[in-house]
Each structure stands twice: as C-alpha cells, then as structure tokens.
Write a protein that holds these residues in place. Structure first.
Motif, short mmCIF file in Angstrom:
data_model
loop_
_atom_site.label_atom_id
_atom_site.label_comp_id
_atom_site.label_asym_id
_atom_site.label_seq_id
_atom_site.Cartn_x
_atom_site.Cartn_y
_atom_site.Cartn_z
N ASP A 76 80.11 -48.69 -66.99
CA ASP A 76 80.43 -47.84 -68.41
C ASP A 76 79.51 -47.97 -69.32
O ASP A 76 78.88 -47.24 -70.06
N LEU A 77 79.29 -49.39 -69.51
CA LEU A 77 77.96 -49.51 -70.60
C LEU A 77 76.85 -49.20 -70.05
O LEU A 77 76.05 -49.18 -71.10
N ASP A 78 76.37 -49.10 -68.64
CA ASP A 78 75.06 -48.95 -68.42
C ASP A 78 74.35 -50.09 -69.11
O ASP A 78 73.03 -49.86 -69.44
N ALA A 79 74.81 -51.39 -69.05
CA ALA A 79 73.91 -52.34 -69.59
C ALA A 79 73.19 -52.96 -68.36
O ALA A 79 73.85 -53.22 -67.39
N ASP A 80 72.04 -53.73 -68.85
CA ASP A 80 71.30 -54.60 -67.71
C ASP A 80 71.89 -55.85 -67.91
O ASP A 80 71.83 -56.68 -66.65
N LEU A 81 72.37 -56.31 -68.91
CA LEU A 81 72.81 -57.69 -69.18
C LEU A 81 73.82 -57.61 -70.14
O LEU A 81 73.98 -57.11 -71.24
N VAL A 82 74.90 -58.51 -69.85
CA VAL A 82 76.06 -58.57 -70.79
C VAL A 82 76.61 -59.96 -71.02
O VAL A 82 76.48 -60.81 -69.88
#
Ligand code: PLP
Length: 379
Positions: free
Chosen positions: A188-194
């Motif tokens: 959902d965030l379309d993040a590469d790193l969290v």
C-alpha cells in the motif's frame, strides 16, 4: 498510600504487552546462540524466525527482507545509506522537515548531500515542494514518516511514493509510530524500505527492524562483523527482545480493530473536554491522525510548566517534542508547520493506549481544568 498514576505518553513508549512478557520469559531460558548448529542453537533460531514471520506478516512483507536491529533509530540509520544492493551510490537524501531526529541526522549521507522539503500548516508533507526537490538533481533516497510522533498526522505516503518512483528515486518510510496502530502494508505504501520499532506497541525497548520490499536490495550494513541477519546486521541477535517483538506485534494486530475504536472514542472525549477551555488549539486537527494522539496548546501556557503540573497531579504526559536529555527543546515539527513560537512553546502531547480507560480521560480533564485556571496567560 500510593496513588494510581495515569500514563498518557504511549508515543514515547508503551507498557509491555503480557504476550511479549511471556514470550521473553520463555526465550530467556533458551540457552542457545541462534547461529549455533546444535539443538540449543536451533531452538533459539526458531524463536528469531517466528518473530521475523510475525513482523513481516503485519505489513505483508517477505520475512527474508526483515532485518532486526536495536530499534527504530538504528533501522533509520541503516536505511539512510547511499549504497543499495549493487547499484551505483545515490548522490543525495531528501527528507521532510518533520522527521524524527534519527532521520534528520541523515544517516550515512554527508551534510551537503541532504535537503529537506516542507509541510503544510495542517501538518502533512508538501508534495509540490517534494516534486521540486526531486527535479533539482539526480535520483535520491527520500525518507518520509508514515505518522508524525508529535501531532500523530498520517502522511500521504502513497502519493509521495508515486512522485519518488517517477523520479527514479527510492523511498524509505519511518513507520515507527504507525506500526501496529493503523493498518498498512508495504505494498500500500509502495515503499522500498520501512522502519518499525517494538516499544511503541508493547514489545521491550531496544528492538526494531528494517523491512525491505525486495526489488531495490538492502542498504549496505551499518554494523559489520559476523554474518548474522544475512550479513545485513552483525552481532548475536537479542533473542528475547526479538521474541517479545514478534509476540507483541501479533497481539497488536489481532486487537487493532477494537483498540482503534476504543482509542478514537476516548480521544474524542478528551478533545471535546480540552476545547471547552477557551483558546485551546489541537494541532493537525483537520487531517487523519493516529487514533491515540492529541497535541494541543494554548497561547501563554508553557509546556514544561503544564507537563510538571500534570505530573504532580499523577499524570504522565509529554511536551510536543521528546526530551531525550531531560531538557525540552522547541518542536521542529510545529516550526515547520509555521506555528508561531509562543503557541508552539505551549504544546503538550497526550498519547493514549489500548488500556487507557474513560475514567482516566475524565481525570486528565479534571486536572486540566484546575491547571488551566492556575496557569494563566503567563503559564
Ligand atoms: N522514528 C519515530 C517516528 C519515532 O517516534 C521514534 C521514537 O520515538 C523513532 C524513530 C526511534 O525509535 P527507537 O526509540 O526504537 O530508537
């Protein structure tokens, strides 16, 4: 006679969940080193891997992309590296102006490689400013938090991701305050790193994780030495803390639907009561916020005086900005939102938890009524 205290500082840290306590107690009796191949070692490894699955499951990530760290700070510094996978070094870091100090410090980027973009008066990041900053140079690593620790404002991370990826850049999301409190997935965030941390959700302090999406690879290791965590974070794992983290996030996710409704109801009661006294401002009131967070102020009040007043009344709250050295410093978040100094200096943060009760909120409002009478215009 000991007085019952009211704890409304869950964004600083949360009480241990019983599930985490039980898991940790069991892990302390597990003698093995997770890297050892004998049965004792394998038993410790099983605890670490079960926790890895639990943390990954909470955000629908691949467990192989979870790197355990000593907390959110270390995970942020690990993430903020110019070197990713085998790719050419990233030349710059762009962060929002309201990030946690561990992001603002820039990790392994040099000071002249770091730039900031602003936020609106409402407390959410300014996407036009980000677009401008992205256009000013080569692909960057961009770091944006999911929910702000002071105001609770939830940031439009999916929109940030669209801009960042269109510019060929990478996105790191500090989700420390949001993890286990609002539902989100890495997709959902379309993040590469969290980045996530344990102690805001009832795991022990001193454990967190950096979670990767897979595609961009992981940042170069920060702590080097042994090959633990697939060579991405050396050092014998803190097995008990990791086991506690896994148990806490599993419990938090299962309870989240009811806990969120409960906290929202209490926060509404709290904010209605606070606003009954004249001139009270709730910061970031108009945007989606974490269900547990209220940052409020009133011109003329001094936050330190109010925090001490609440403390003397048996209530633990915090001033807007965290005070890591026992000294309260001006809030960079409110400054970035353009809140005038005297109002920003009055900001008090009340952060609730799932075990906060209605009678506690009524107790806080009673204390506030007394305090706000005493703490007149000069605080
Ligand atoms: N990021 C945010 C948004 C936080 O609120 C915090 C802690 O307050 C951190 C990072 C740091 O996490 P930790 O305390 O686990 O180092």
């Amino acid at each position: 006679m000991t007085r019952t205290r009211i704890y409304l500082d869950w964004n600083a840290t949360a009480p241990l969940r019983p599930e985490a306590r039980t898991a940790m107690a069991a892990a302390w009796d597990c003698v093995g080193n997770p890297s050892s191949i004998h049965e004792e070692g394998r038993a410790a490894r099983r605890l670490v891997e079960a926790a890895r699955v639990a943390v990954a499951t909470a955000v629908e990530a691949d467990p192989a992309q979870v790197v355990f760290t000593s907390g959110g700070t270390e995970a942020n510094v690990l993430a903020l590296s110019p070197l990713f996978g085998g790719a050419a070094p990233l030349a710059r870091l762009i962060t929002s102006a309201i990030e946690h100090p561990s992001v603002l410090a820039g990790g392994r980027f040099a000071a002249n490689q770091i730039s900031r973009f602003g936020v609106s008066a409402r407390g959410t990041v300014d996407l036009d400013d980000l677009r401008r900053k992205l256009g000013e140079g080569p692909p960057a690593l961009v770091s944006v938090m999911l929910a702000n620790n002071e105001t609770g404002a939830v940031q439009p991370v999916a929109e940030v991701a669209a801009l960042v990826h269109a510019a060929g850049s990478l996105l790191h999301v500090d989700a420390v305050q949001a993890f286990g409190r609002i539902k989100f997935t890495i997709k959902d965030l379309d993040a590469d790193l969290v980045t996530v941390s344990g102690h805001k959700i009832g795991a022990p302090k001193g454990v967190g994780a950096l979670i990767g999406r897979g595609g961009a690879g992981m940042p170069q290791a920060l702590v080097t030495g042994g090959g633990q965590e697939r060579g991405r974070r050396a050092g014998t794992e803190n097995v008990a803390a990791i086991a506690g983290f896994g148990a806490a996030i599993t419990a938090a996710m299962a309870a989240a639907p009811t806990e969120i409704v409960h906290m929202l109801r209490l926060r509404r009661l709290l904010e209605e009561g606070l606003k009954a006294s004249p001139d009270v401002v709730i910061f970031a009131e108009d945007v989606e916020r974490l269900p547990n967070t209220t940052l409020f102020g009133r011109r003329g009040l001094r936050a330190e005086t109010a925090v001490i007043g609440f403390d003397l009344a048996g209530i633990a709250v915090s001033s807007g900005a965290a005070c890591s050295s026992g000294k309260v410093s001006a809030s960079h978040v409110l400054a970035a939102m353009g809140v005038p100094g005297p109002l920003a200096e009055s900001a008090v943060r009340l952060s609730l938890g799932p075990s906060t009760g209605e009678s506690e909120i009524l107790g806080v409002l009673e204390a506030w009524r007394k305090l706000s009478g005493v703490l007149g215009k000069d605080g």
